[in-house]
Every structure is written in C-alpha cells, then in structure tokens.
Design a protein around this motif. Structure first.
Motif, PDB file in Angstrom:
ATOM      1  N   CYS A 207      34.451  22.249  52.739  1.00 31.12           N
ATOM      2  CA  CYS A 207      33.926  21.715  51.474  1.00 31.12           C
ATOM      3  C   CYS A 207      35.067  21.410  50.509  1.00 31.12           C
ATOM      4  O   CYS A 207      35.073  20.360  49.842  1.00 31.12           O
ATOM      5  N   GLN A 208      36.033  22.306  50.413  1.00 34.19           N
ATOM      6  CA  GLN A 208      37.167  22.095  49.515  1.00 34.19           C
ATOM      7  C   GLN A 208      37.973  20.864  49.922  1.00 34.19           C
ATOM      8  O   GLN A 208      38.445  20.101  49.084  1.00 34.19           O
ATOM      9  N   SER A 209      38.099  20.646  51.224  1.00 33.29           N
ATOM     10  CA  SER A 209      38.853  19.482  51.696  1.00 33.29           C
ATOM     11  C   SER A 209      38.135  18.178  51.355  1.00 33.29           C
ATOM     12  O   SER A 209      38.771  17.123  51.319  1.00 33.29           O
ATOM     13  N   TYR A 210      36.817  18.248  51.119  1.00 35.59           N
ATOM     14  CA  TYR A 210      36.043  17.064  50.731  1.00 35.59           C
ATOM     15  C   TYR A 210      35.893  16.938  49.210  1.00 35.59           C
ATOM     16  O   TYR A 210      35.151  16.095  48.731  1.00 35.59           O
ATOM     17  N   GLY A 211      36.574  17.788  48.469  1.00 31.61           N
ATOM     18  CA  GLY A 211      36.487  17.721  47.022  1.00 31.61           C
ATOM     19  C   GLY A 211      35.188  18.255  46.464  1.00 31.61           C
ATOM     20  O   GLY A 211      34.804  17.937  45.335  1.00 31.61           O
ATOM     21  N   ILE A 212      34.497  19.080  47.219  1.00 35.17           N
ATOM     22  CA  ILE A 212      33.246  19.696  46.761  1.00 35.17           C
ATOM     23  C   ILE A 212      33.613  20.980  46.026  1.00 35.17           C
ATOM     24  O   ILE A 212      34.073  21.953  46.643  1.00 35.17           O
ATOM     25  N   ASP A 213      33.419  20.982  44.708  1.00 38.91           N
ATOM     26  CA  ASP A 213      33.942  22.086  43.904  1.00 38.91           C
ATOM     27  C   ASP A 213      32.866  22.879  43.167  1.00 38.91           C
ATOM     28  O   ASP A 213      33.182  23.666  42.279  1.00 38.91           O
ATOM     29  N   VAL A 214      31.583  22.688  43.529  1.00 40.18           N
ATOM     30  CA  VAL A 214      30.531  23.508  42.931  1.00 40.18           C
ATOM     31  C   VAL A 214      30.408  24.804  43.726  1.00 40.18           C
ATOM     32  O   VAL A 214      30.912  24.896  44.854  1.00 40.18           O
TER      33      VAL A 214
END
Length: 311
Positions: A207-214
């Motif tokens: 998720c972090q690698s996809y820019g998902i920051d919630v």
C-alpha cells in the motif's frame, strides 16, 4: 543445574510472552449484522450491550448480498443511534439500486446523524455468478465513495484485501482499485480477515508503495465454526492455513472448546500485530459478543472497572 535460557534454542523474541507487554493505546471497532428473526434480534442487542463498555471508536452494520438487508440495516443503525452511546457506521453498496436511490439513503443517514459510511461495491445478488453494475447505478466502490463525498462530509471506510479481491486479476490491479477509492475520498480501509500477521505487514508495504497513506485497519475474525470459515474465505479470497484446520479438527460437537481455541488464535494474532506497531483493530463479531470480548481482553483492551469494583 538450570540450563541457560538460550539452550532451548529460543531467541530473544521468544523469551518473553506476547502477552507481557502493557497495552494502553489500542483503538477497536466492531462489525455486526442485522437480525433476520426475533431470536437473532435479541442476540444482536445482547451482543451490543456486552461490547458497549469496551468503548469502540465505532460499530458497523453490514448490508446483505444484493442489498437484501437494506431496511434491517437502516433500522439497526438508527436504533444504535437512539438506544446506545455508540457511534454507528452504516454499510452501503452499489448493488441493485440507481444512483438516485443510493443518494437518498446517504441523505437519510445524514439527516439521522450517521456520519460514517462503509462504502463497498457489494456482492452479486443471490443466484448471480458475477457482479454487474446496476443500470444507472454506481459502477464500483470508488464511484460510490465520490458520490458520498459529494453529499456530505462523512467519514468513509472502504474494504481492502491483503490477498486481493477474488474479482481482481492481480494484486497490482487490486491495489490500483484501492488507490482509486482513497483518491475519491475514503478516510480509512479495513482489511478482509487473515490469519498471518506477516501477510498484513507485507500488504502495508504494498500500500505504501502505491502512495496509499490512510490507515489500513486489520480486520480480525475470531473463528466460531471452521466449516463456515472455509465458505467465508472462498467468497472473499482469504486463505486458511492448514494449521488452523488442524486446531479445530475433532471439535465440531464441542462449541466451548472451539471458543477457547478461537480466542487463543485471535488473541495471539492481535498481539503479534500490536508488537508490529498496529494500534487499530476491527473485529468481525458475527454477533457473538463473548468471544470478541475475550479477544479484546487478551489484547489488553479492557472495560473500565465499575465504581466500587476491585481489580
């Protein structure tokens, strides 16, 4: 002669119990499903009242496949608002409804004081082989999130799948879909259940690698019936480890023993997640309060002592 600690082959991580660490900063939430009968209604409200003292951040109420429990979901959510101190989150899907019909439900929740919606694409209606968007309806969860966001300043949770959704061809495609839901305005994601803490942490890395920051909140399912679990897992793309089946082998006619095993498995998983830095946990209660209460207790999240009680 007492052997040195390491003579048993136990490294530093294993010399201290998972349950030794003091827990003070956990946030929990619960999921319930709306009742179909009077007996199930009594069970639901007994469960809600049992778990209410644990002070969850919110409690969510599910929608049936194809929106089949729509009215029961609405009624349950509204009763939680009026009869408890809990903050309800209403599940909402795209299935079998036009945009106008879904928007009317969103506005109804807003007027009732419900400020949190769990936005899901939804499962195919009973008898259907695959999901198909309703003509004139929201096509998917990302569109639904955008529609909710256009109507009001809701808190919006969405689903996440550590092993990918069954309809996604690859994990990358599934992560792209999750990113679209977040970009549309979702404020958190809640994962499908899993039984391996490392699986969750790998998913966080993706998720972090996809820019998902919630926040990506782990969904915890204390197992009550292993046969039913396999059905749930097949529908949502979750794997069931062989060791879990072995733990429940021979316990079909021993519900109390099953509950003890279930609490131990879920309690250990939660403690491993906590040791890895997780502080938010979402429990799929299946309307069974005592098992969920026990797991929260093992996690270290306790109801405050009543006045006059002793520790």
């Amino acid at each position: 002669m007492t052997p040195p600690a390491d003579s048993y082959g136990l490294g530093p991580r294993h010399r201290t119990s998972l349950f030794a660490e003091s827990v003070k900063d956990v946030r929990i939430s619960f999921e319930f499903f709306p009742p179909k009968t009077e007996a199930m209604e009594r069970t639901l409200w007994e469960s809600i009242k049992t778990l209410e003292p644990l002070d969850p951040a919110f409690v969510s109420v599910t929608y049936g496949a194809g929106g089949s429990t729509r009215e029961r979901t609405h009624n349950t959510v509204k009763r939680i608002l009026t009869d408890t101190a809990l903050k309800p989150a209403a599940h909402l899907t795209c299935v079998n409804a036009t945009r106008e019909e879904v928007d009317a439900v969103i506005r109804d929740y807003k007027e009732a004081g419900v400020n949190h919606i769990v936005a899901l694409r939804g499962d195919p209606p009973e008898g259907a082989r695959k999901y198909e968007a309703h003509p004139g309806g929201y096509a998917n969860a990302a569109e639904l999130v955008a529609g909710i966001r256009a109507i009001g300043d809701f808190e919006i949770s969405v689903g996440a799948y550590p092993e990918k959704h069954p309809d996604s061809p690859t994990l990358a495609a599934d992560l792209d879909n999750l990113k679209r839901k977040i970009d549309a305005g979702a404020t958190r994601a809640i994962t499908q259940f899993f039984f391996d803490s490392e699986q969750y942490f790998r998913f966080l890395d993706h998720c972090q690698s996809y820019g998902i920051d919630v926040p990506i909140v782990p969904g915890i399912l204390p197992v009550t019936n292993f046969k039913s679990l396999k059905g749930f897992a097949g529908a949502c793309g979750a794997s069931v480890p062989a060791w879990l089946g072995e733990l429940f082998e021979g316990l079909d006619e021993r519900p109390q023993t099953r509950a003890l095993v279930a609490a131990t498995v879920a309690g250990e998983l939660c403690r491993r997640l906590y040791a890895g830095g997780v502080r938010d946990f979402h429990f799929y209660t299946l309307n069974r309060a005592e098992l969920t209460f026990a797991v929260c207790h093992m996690l270290g999240h306790r109801a405050p002592l009543q006045q006059g009680a002793t520790a």
